[in-house]
Design a protein around this motif. Structure first.
Motif, mmCIF file in Angstrom:
data_model
loop_
_atom_site.group_PDB
_atom_site.id
_atom_site.type_symbol
_atom_site.label_atom_id
_atom_site.label_comp_id
_atom_site.label_asym_id
_atom_site.label_seq_id
_atom_site.Cartn_x
_atom_site.Cartn_y
_atom_site.Cartn_z
ATOM 1 N N THR A 1 0.838 -1.183 0.000
ATOM 2 C CA THR A 1 0.000 0.000 0.000
ATOM 3 C C THR A 1 0.885 1.250 0.000
ATOM 4 O O THR A 1 2.102 1.173 0.210
ATOM 5 N N THR B 1 0.993 3.594 2.246
ATOM 6 C CA THR B 1 1.602 3.759 3.568
ATOM 7 C C THR B 1 2.707 2.745 3.800
ATOM 8 O O THR B 1 3.785 3.084 4.334
ATOM 9 N N ARG C 1 -4.062 6.296 0.872
ATOM 10 C CA ARG C 1 -3.061 5.815 1.832
ATOM 11 C C ARG C 1 -3.123 4.297 2.009
ATOM 12 O O ARG C 1 -2.114 3.660 2.281
ATOM 13 N N HIS C 2 -4.321 3.684 1.824
ATOM 14 C CA HIS C 2 -4.455 2.240 1.993
ATOM 15 C C HIS C 2 -4.551 1.490 0.661
ATOM 16 O O HIS C 2 -4.754 0.272 0.658
#
Length: 255
Positions: free
Chosen positions: A92, A94, A128-129
């Motif tokens: 991902t 992040t 972000r995911h």
């Protein structure tokens, strides 16, 4: 100390000369833009400087060291995006940033805050995911730049960093580059877009046929006109040299 250096570097791909005795240096706290037409040698120069290509002749140096063999303490102060962003498709956004933070020497407890700050800095919060492979080309580019800069490098190389970005992304990268330079980083940026690099660079180097053919002042007027005048002058000079060489060869054969 010069932070980024190409010293009399030449390189060829078969019969095609990509770099021809190019010397270039970038001092700390400065943004140097490398501008040129397609095939001018910009990416080859940056690949040599990033240690991803061993030049036929000459030397490259990152913070005084060979880029192909950087000590750990130097490697953790260096960042680059050359050719395509170095991101992991299955991670991902992040996770990619946390991994990059660790690879750049950030302790485990600092990786998460650094990743979170980079997500916000590059406008990646909505993704972000999301896995990197699902991102648009522009957001992959934002992620690659975030991964290359979240450790606040003191030497940074960016190859066409705004090529796939929307106007918001262009502004974010521009602000980030200037911010890092103001902190003391040496930044080398290549681009086709003269008007864009003029907004961020302290110096513009015109590359043509693998050679440094002149410099442009970022704050000057008629930048595009002066750029093409430099390119035309270089082509004319090269044509005159070829003609003179041909005449010399003909004279020698008659003798």
């Amino acid at each position: 100390m010069t932070a980024l250096l190409l010293d009399d570097v030449s390189h060829s791909f078969g019969d095609r000369v990509a770099l021809d005795h190019l010397t270039l240096d970038v001092e700390p706290g400065r943004v140097t833009a490398l501008i040129g037409l397609n095939g001018a040698g910009k990416t080859t120069a940056l690949r040599a400087l990033a240690g991803r290509l061993r030049p036929t002749h000459g030397e490259a140096r990152i913070l005084g060291h060979n880029p192909a063999d950087l000590p750990i303490d130097v490697a953790t102060r260096f960042g680059h995006v050359v050719d395509t962003p170095l991101i992991y498709p299955e991670l991902t956004v992040t996770e990619s940033l946390r991994c990059s933070a660790r690879l750049h020497g950030r302790p485990r407890q600092a990786a998460a805050p650094a990743a979170s700050a980079a997500v916000g800095r590059m406008g990646l919060a909505p993704w972000r995911h999301a896995r990197a492979r699902t991102l648009s080309m522009g957001n992959r580019q934002r992620l690659g730049i975030a991964c290359a800069t979240l450790h606040r490098p003191t030497a940074l190389i960016l190859d066409e960093p705004t090529s796939a970005l929307d106007p918001q992304g262009v502004v974010l990268v521009r602000e980030l580059v200037r911010e890092l330079a103001d902190e003391g980083a040496a930044v080398l940026v290549s681009s086709h877009h003269l008007d864009e690099v003029a907004r961020v660079a302290d110096e513009i180097v015109v590359l043509h046929g693998g050679r440094d053919v002149g410099r442009l002042e970022p704050g000057g007027t008629d930048l595009e006109q002066r750029f093409f005048a430099m390119v035309l002058e270089a082509d004319t000079r090269n044509a005159d040299i070829r003609t003179a060489n041909a005449r010399t060869a003909d004279t020698g054969s008659l003798a």
